[in-house]
Write a protein that holds these residues in place. Structure first.
Motif, short mmCIF file in Angstrom:
data_model
loop_
_atom_site.label_atom_id
_atom_site.label_comp_id
_atom_site.label_asym_id
_atom_site.label_seq_id
_atom_site.Cartn_x
_atom_site.Cartn_y
_atom_site.Cartn_z
N LEU A 31 0.82 -1.21 0.00
CA LEU A 31 0.00 0.00 0.00
C LEU A 31 0.85 1.26 0.00
N GLU A 32 1.90 1.25 0.80
CA GLU A 32 2.77 2.43 0.88
C GLU A 32 3.40 2.73 -0.47
N PRO A 58 -3.75 -0.63 7.93
CA PRO A 58 -2.57 -1.49 7.79
C PRO A 58 -1.25 -0.73 7.82
N LEU A 59 -1.29 0.59 7.68
CA LEU A 59 -0.07 1.39 7.62
C LEU A 59 0.35 1.84 9.01
N GLY A 60 1.64 1.96 9.22
CA GLY A 60 2.16 2.46 10.49
C GLY A 60 2.31 3.97 10.47
N GLN A 61 2.60 4.53 11.63
CA GLN A 61 2.74 5.98 11.77
C GLN A 61 3.78 6.55 10.81
N LYS A 62 4.95 5.94 10.74
CA LYS A 62 6.02 6.45 9.88
C LYS A 62 5.63 6.37 8.41
N GLN A 63 4.91 5.30 8.04
CA GLN A 63 4.49 5.16 6.64
C GLN A 63 3.50 6.26 6.27
N ILE A 64 2.54 6.51 7.15
CA ILE A 64 1.53 7.54 6.86
C ILE A 64 2.18 8.91 6.79
N GLN A 65 3.08 9.20 7.72
CA GLN A 65 3.76 10.50 7.70
C GLN A 65 4.62 10.67 6.45
N ILE A 67 3.90 9.40 3.55
CA ILE A 67 2.94 9.64 2.47
C ILE A 67 2.43 11.08 2.51
N THR A 68 2.06 11.57 3.69
CA THR A 68 1.52 12.93 3.78
C THR A 68 2.59 13.98 3.49
N ARG A 69 3.82 13.72 3.91
CA ARG A 69 4.92 14.66 3.59
C ARG A 69 5.14 14.74 2.09
N LEU A 70 5.16 13.58 1.43
CA LEU A 70 5.35 13.58 -0.02
C LEU A 70 4.20 14.30 -0.72
N ALA A 71 2.97 14.07 -0.24
CA ALA A 71 1.82 14.75 -0.83
C ALA A 71 1.96 16.26 -0.71
N HIS A 72 2.37 16.74 0.46
CA HIS A 72 2.56 18.18 0.65
C HIS A 72 3.69 18.71 -0.22
N THR A 94 -8.95 12.03 18.20
CA THR A 94 -8.78 11.44 16.86
C THR A 94 -8.22 12.45 15.88
N VAL A 95 -8.82 13.65 15.81
CA VAL A 95 -8.34 14.61 14.81
C VAL A 95 -6.94 15.12 15.15
N GLU A 96 -6.65 15.27 16.44
CA GLU A 96 -5.30 15.70 16.81
C GLU A 96 -4.26 14.67 16.40
N THR A 97 -4.61 13.40 16.48
CA THR A 97 -3.71 12.34 16.02
C THR A 97 -3.55 12.39 14.52
N LEU A 98 -4.64 12.62 13.81
CA LEU A 98 -4.58 12.73 12.35
C LEU A 98 -3.73 13.91 11.92
N TRP A 99 -3.82 15.02 12.65
CA TRP A 99 -2.99 16.18 12.31
C TRP A 99 -1.52 15.86 12.51
N ASP A 100 -1.21 15.14 13.58
CA ASP A 100 0.18 14.74 13.83
C ASP A 100 0.70 13.84 12.71
N LEU A 101 -0.21 13.10 12.08
CA LEU A 101 0.16 12.23 10.97
C LEU A 101 0.30 13.01 9.66
N GLY A 102 -0.10 14.26 9.68
CA GLY A 102 0.09 15.11 8.49
C GLY A 102 -1.16 15.39 7.69
N PHE A 103 -2.34 15.04 8.21
CA PHE A 103 -3.56 15.28 7.44
C PHE A 103 -4.05 16.71 7.59
N ASP A 104 -4.63 17.20 6.49
CA ASP A 104 -5.15 18.57 6.47
C ASP A 104 -6.64 18.63 6.78
#
Length: 244
Positions: A31-32, A58-65, A67-72, A94-104
């Motif tokens: 997936l990554e 299925p993705l871990g924290q580092k994988q999601i971050q 992905i979001t960094r590359l998207a930005h 929940t949303v604070e965790t999502l923001w830490d993962l890089g979501f807008d």
């Protein structure tokens, strides 16, 4: 830094209103790498990328971050499609965790109630993040629930969701491209104050030009690109349709 609503509007005006629904429906382990490839190859045709709950799990924290960094870095906004619907404290964590993962932005279910929805939107806006609220989904089954007659006036449920989203200053609502008449109704009823995000383009039968004409601001496309023999060509074709 600007608000989420301003950021995605600017990107869409420079490129297109297309949002990739990176929502693979299998459990493969790559997936990554597939998501990273999509961002690198398709970003110039998109304004954002959306990841659904079943892709995030299925993705871990580092994988999601990553992905979001590359998207930005590629000029895209990132949307977590988890249809959040819970009590206030759970929503906030929940949303604070999502923001830490890089979501807008996050897609939420307004069944949480107007007060919880309003509080979540206020918290998100304070942190320059976005909340997109369900109004009417794209699947045929949506008629069974979102068009239930509710309240003293016995109006469809999505009317109430639209009213809440407008009153609480949501950054947008979800209305399926498969229901262009409802897209047009929501646009008119909200006085154009709400951005409309429409999934269901292509595979589910939604038409880009009809959906845009009805009033949709952002078009969410998944399988029409992901399952194409040439995803880049498919994205480019959809991009060109948006420009016509």
């Amino acid at each position: 830094m600007t608000s989420y609503k301003q950021r995605i509007k600017k990107i869409a005006s420079e490129k297109s209103p297309l949002i990739l629904a990176n929502d693979y429906d299998d459990r493969r382990q790559d997936l990554e790498s597939r998501t990273i490839k999509n961002i690198r190859e398709l970003h110039k045709y998109l304004c954002a990328i959306k990841l659904n709950f079943h892709v995030l799990l299925p993705l871990g924290q580092k994988q999601i971050q990553k992905i979001t960094r590359l998207a930005h870095d590629s000029g895209l906004q990132t949307i977590a499609d988890i249809k959040l619907n819970d009590i206030g404290n759970t929503n906030n964590v929940t949303v604070e965790t999502l923001w830490d993962l890089g979501f807008d932005a996050v897609i939420v279910n307004p069944m949480m109630g107007p007060e919880n929805l309003g509080n979540l939107i206020k918290l998100s806006h304070k942190n320059e993040k976005g909340v997109i609220s369900l109004c009417h989904m794209s699947s045929p089954e949506a008629k069974v629930t979102y068009e239930l007659q509710v309240g003293a006036k016995k109006s469809p449920l999505y009317h109430m969701f639209l009213e809440w989203a407008t009153k609480m200053h949501s950054d947008g609502i979800i209305v399926g491209a498969t229901f262009p008449d409802i897209v047009a109704f929501c646009k008119k009823k909200s006085g154009g104050s709400l951005n409309i995000y429409s999934p269901g383009i292509g595979t589910q039968g939604g038409d880009i030009q009809k959906t845009i004409s009805a009033g949709s601001d952002y078009l969410i496309v998944g399988r029409s690109i992901l399952t194409a023999k040439d995803p880049v060509s498919a994205a480019r074709s959809l991009y060109e349709l948006c420009k016509n």
